[in-house]
Design a protein around this motif. Structure first.
Motif, PDB file in Angstrom:
ATOM      1  N   LYS A 115       0.818  -1.213   0.000  1.00 17.10           N
ATOM      2  CA  LYS A 115       0.000   0.000   0.000  1.00 17.10           C
ATOM      3  C   LYS A 115       0.848   1.258   0.000  1.00 17.10           C
ATOM      4  CE  LYS A 115      -3.913  -2.206   2.314  1.00 17.10           C
ATOM      5  NZ  LYS A 115      -4.833  -2.160   3.480  1.00 17.10           N
ATOM      6  N   ASP A 116       2.036   1.196   0.588  1.00 17.09           N
ATOM      7  CA  ASP A 116       2.930   2.368   0.582  1.00 17.09           C
ATOM      8  C   ASP A 116       3.354   2.719  -0.847  1.00 17.09           C
ATOM      9  OD1 ASP A 116       2.765   2.520   3.307  1.00 17.09           O
ATOM     10  OD2 ASP A 116       4.556   1.275   3.635  1.00 17.09           O
ATOM     11  N   TYR A 117       3.554   1.700  -1.654  1.00 15.02           N
ATOM     12  CA  TYR A 117       3.940   1.944  -3.052  1.00 15.02           C
ATOM     13  C   TYR A 117       2.786   2.596  -3.816  1.00 15.02           C
ATOM     14  CZ  TYR A 117       6.805   0.996  -7.173  1.00 15.02           C
ATOM     15  OH  TYR A 117       7.592   1.129  -8.283  1.00 15.02           O
ATOM     16  N   ASP A 118       1.545   2.170  -3.534  1.00 15.68           N
ATOM     17  CA  ASP A 118       0.385   2.800  -4.165  1.00 15.68           C
ATOM     18  C   ASP A 118       0.262   4.269  -3.754  1.00 15.68           C
ATOM     19  OD1 ASP A 118      -0.273   0.434  -5.424  1.00 15.68           O
ATOM     20  OD2 ASP A 118      -1.573  -0.237  -3.788  1.00 15.68           O
ATOM     21  N   LYS A 119       0.544   4.569  -2.486  1.00 18.43           N
ATOM     22  CA  LYS A 119       0.505   5.953  -2.032  1.00 18.43           C
ATOM     23  C   LYS A 119       1.591   6.782  -2.715  1.00 18.43           C
ATOM     24  CE  LYS A 119      -1.423   4.896   2.525  1.00 18.43           C
ATOM     25  NZ  LYS A 119      -1.184   4.926   3.991  1.00 18.43           N
ATOM     26  N   LEU A 120       2.765   6.172  -2.904  1.00 11.77           N
ATOM     27  CA  LEU A 120       3.844   6.867  -3.603  1.00 11.77           C
ATOM     28  C   LEU A 120       3.442   7.198  -5.034  1.00 11.77           C
ATOM     29  CD1 LEU A 120       6.781   7.871  -3.764  1.00 11.77           C
ATOM     30  CD2 LEU A 120       7.452   5.534  -4.375  1.00 11.77           C
ATOM     31  N   LEU A 121       2.838   6.241  -5.736  1.00 10.81           N
ATOM     32  CA  LEU A 121       2.384   6.479  -7.110  1.00 10.81           C
ATOM     33  C   LEU A 121       1.328   7.582  -7.156  1.00 10.81           C
ATOM     34  CD1 LEU A 121       2.066   2.893  -8.627  1.00 10.81           C
ATOM     35  CD2 LEU A 121       3.660   4.659  -9.289  1.00 10.81           C
ATOM     36  N   GLN A 122       0.409   7.545  -6.231  1.00 14.31           N
ATOM     37  CA  GLN A 122      -0.658   8.546  -6.224  1.00 14.31           C
ATOM     38  C   GLN A 122      -0.106   9.928  -5.914  1.00 14.31           C
ATOM     39  OE1 GLN A 122      -3.851   7.583  -3.611  1.00 14.31           O
ATOM     40  NE2 GLN A 122      -5.228   9.138  -4.438  1.00 14.31           N
ATOM     41  N   SER A 123       0.884  10.013  -5.019  1.00 16.77           N
ATOM     42  CA  SER A 123       1.462  11.314  -4.693  1.00 16.77           C
ATOM     43  C   SER A 123       2.290  11.880  -5.846  1.00 16.77           C
ATOM     44  CB  SER A 123       2.336  11.186  -3.439  1.00 16.77           C
ATOM     45  OG  SER A 123       3.423  10.308  -3.687  1.00 16.77           O
ATOM     46  N   MET A 124       2.880  11.001  -6.680  1.00 17.85           N
ATOM     47  CA  MET A 124       3.717  11.465  -7.791  1.00 17.85           C
ATOM     48  C   MET A 124       2.897  11.756  -9.045  1.00 17.85           C
ATOM     49  SD  MET A 124       7.092   9.068  -7.482  1.00 17.85           S
ATOM     50  CE  MET A 124       7.821   9.847  -8.908  1.00 17.85           C
ATOM     51  N   PHE A 125       1.931  10.885  -9.373  1.00 20.54           N
ATOM     52  CA  PHE A 125       1.227  10.991 -10.647  1.00 20.54           C
ATOM     53  C   PHE A 125      -0.239  11.388 -10.497  1.00 20.54           C
ATOM     54  CE2 PHE A 125       4.556   7.752 -11.242  1.00 20.54           C
ATOM     55  CZ  PHE A 125       5.297   8.369 -12.223  1.00 20.54           C
ATOM     56  N   GLY A 126      -0.780  11.307  -9.317  1.00 24.81           N
ATOM     57  CA  GLY A 126      -2.192  11.631  -9.153  1.00 24.81           C
ATOM     58  C   GLY A 126      -3.067  10.483  -9.624  1.00 24.81           C
ATOM     59  N   ASP A 127      -4.107  10.817 -10.396  1.00 23.18           N
ATOM     60  CA  ASP A 127      -5.032   9.795 -10.905  1.00 23.18           C
ATOM     61  C   ASP A 127      -4.355   9.026 -12.039  1.00 23.18           C
ATOM     62  OD1 ASP A 127      -7.113   8.223 -11.609  1.00 23.18           O
ATOM     63  OD2 ASP A 127      -8.547   9.840 -11.996  1.00 23.18           O
ATOM     64  N   ILE A 128      -4.148   7.716 -11.845  1.00 27.70           N
ATOM     65  CA  ILE A 128      -3.440   6.896 -12.823  1.00 27.70           C
ATOM     66  C   ILE A 128      -4.253   6.746 -14.103  1.00 27.70           C
ATOM     67  CG2 ILE A 128      -2.417   4.641 -13.245  1.00 27.70           C
ATOM     68  CD1 ILE A 128      -0.892   6.319 -11.254  1.00 27.70           C
ATOM     69  N   ASN A 129      -5.572   6.632 -14.003  1.00 24.19           N
ATOM     70  CA  ASN A 129      -6.414   6.463 -15.197  1.00 24.19           C
ATOM     71  C   ASN A 129      -6.330   7.693 -16.103  1.00 24.19           C
ATOM     72  OD1 ASN A 129      -7.296   3.946 -14.313  1.00 24.19           O
ATOM     73  ND2 ASN A 129      -8.973   4.844 -13.123  1.00 24.19           N
ATOM     74  N   LYS A 130      -6.349   8.886 -15.514  1.00 26.17           N
ATOM     75  CA  LYS A 130      -6.223  10.108 -16.312  1.00 26.17           C
ATOM     76  C   LYS A 130      -4.842  10.199 -16.944  1.00 26.17           C
ATOM     77  CE  LYS A 130      -9.580  12.895 -13.741  1.00 26.17           C
ATOM     78  NZ  LYS A 130      -9.776  14.124 -12.938  1.00 26.17           N
ATOM     79  N   LEU A 131      -3.814   9.769 -16.211  1.00 25.22           N
ATOM     80  CA  LEU A 131      -2.455   9.800 -16.762  1.00 25.22           C
ATOM     81  C   LEU A 131      -2.323   8.871 -17.960  1.00 25.22           C
ATOM     82  CD1 LEU A 131       0.502  10.676 -16.594  1.00 25.22           C
ATOM     83  CD2 LEU A 131       0.875   8.823 -14.965  1.00 25.22           C
TER      84      LEU A 131
END
Length: 301
Positions: A115-131
């Motif tokens: 879950k920490d890795y998911d939080k890292l991705l969200q903090s760096m890229f925001g919404d993954i689907n929009k990206l």
């Protein structure tokens, strides 16, 4: 001596002097001297430590689906990360091993949610689907801009418009088109005209192919030679009957090539043995079938 030194330091602290400095200077920032505050930062000579965020995208992509991690799962045996759905599908349908390093994974109990890795991705890229949608649109725009400069795409667009215009005209091919001329180096103009009429309007202007299709089949009365695995052949029309005999000798493992006869059917339904010097182009002129059928058998006296 030590006692006086301790008393001096206590007096300095009580009076507000900086304890991190050897000199009697007032405390402006705790644990920082005036030299540390006023000095200029060092200039970095090597700029390789600065990288764009796109260069790090491969670290955040799943090796299975090549997309950004979604509900990241980590393999406890090798610490490789995957999408939870991807790694579970690999373990269910494929071998029970890591797709990256092929280490053995006993069961799904070896997977842990990161879950920490998911939080890292969200903090760096925001919404993954929009990206991912933004990157897909960017790739499509890049492909579109490059295709505008592609001569093949331009030519294809022109030919498609011609075919659409032909359909609107009800399939009338008598209207002149820029590619309606066909140049063939033959003496008989009637044959050239009949061949031109058989070519669709969209591909006229091309030269006649030098390849010929024919069937090379064992004669019904032949019992010693076996049949070819593939009877339908395509080769150059400059190949002679002698070349076909050598081909049959290699395929059938028959060294006595001069004992093989190649037979052809004439327009009056007569079957004659063809001379070794005849080319397939010459044989095709009197062939009555399309593709023409040639038969082979062993010569017997």
């Amino acid at each position: 001596m030590s006692k006086s030194t301790n008393e001096t330091s206590d007096n300095l602290k009580s009076e507000g002097y900086n304890p991190a400095s050897r000199y009697q200077e007032r405390t402006v920032v705790p644990y920082l001297t005036l030299f540390d505050i006023e000095r200029k930062p060092r200039e970095t000579k090597n700029e390789s430590c600065r990288k764009p965020i796109k260069s790090l995208n491969t670290l955040f992509r799943c090796p299975v689906c090549l997309g950004y991690m979604n509900k990241t799962s980590i393999v406890m045996e090798c610490l490789h990360r995957f999408c939870s759905g991807c790694i579970e599908k690999c373990l269910r349908l494929g071998k029970k091993e890591c797709p990256s390093c092929r280490v053995k994974i006993p069961s799904r109990r070896s997977l842990r949610a990161d879950k920490d890795y998911d939080k890292l991705l969200q903090s760096m890229f925001g919404d993954i689907n929009k990206l991912e949608k933004y990157e897909q649109d960017e790739i499509e725009m890049w492909n579109k801009n490059n295709m505008l400069n592609n001569s093949y795409a331009k030519r294809r667009k022109i030919e498609i418009s011609k075919q659409a215009e032909l359909r609107r005209n009800g399939g009338n091919r008598k209207s002149p088109t820029p590619m309606a001329t066909l140049s063939i180096d033959t003496e008989d103009k009637k044959e050239s005209k009949s061949f031109e009429e058989t070519i669709p309007t969209g591909i006229r202007g091309l030269s006649k192919s030098s390849l010929v299709d024919f069937v090379l089949r064992k004669h019904p009365q032949e019992q010693d030679l076996r049949r070819l695995h593939r009877e339908l052949l395509r080769t150059s029309n400059e190949i002679t009957i002698g070349h076909l005999k050598k081909f049959l000798g290699q395929k059938l493992s028959y060294p006595s090539v001069h004992h093989i006869q190649v037979l052809g059917k004439l327009s009056d339904d007569r079957v004659v043995a063809l001379d070794d010097s005849l080319t397939l182009e010459e044989v095709e002129t009197f062939a009555t079938e399309s593709p023409m059928i040639l038969q082979y058998k062993r010569f017997t006296k």
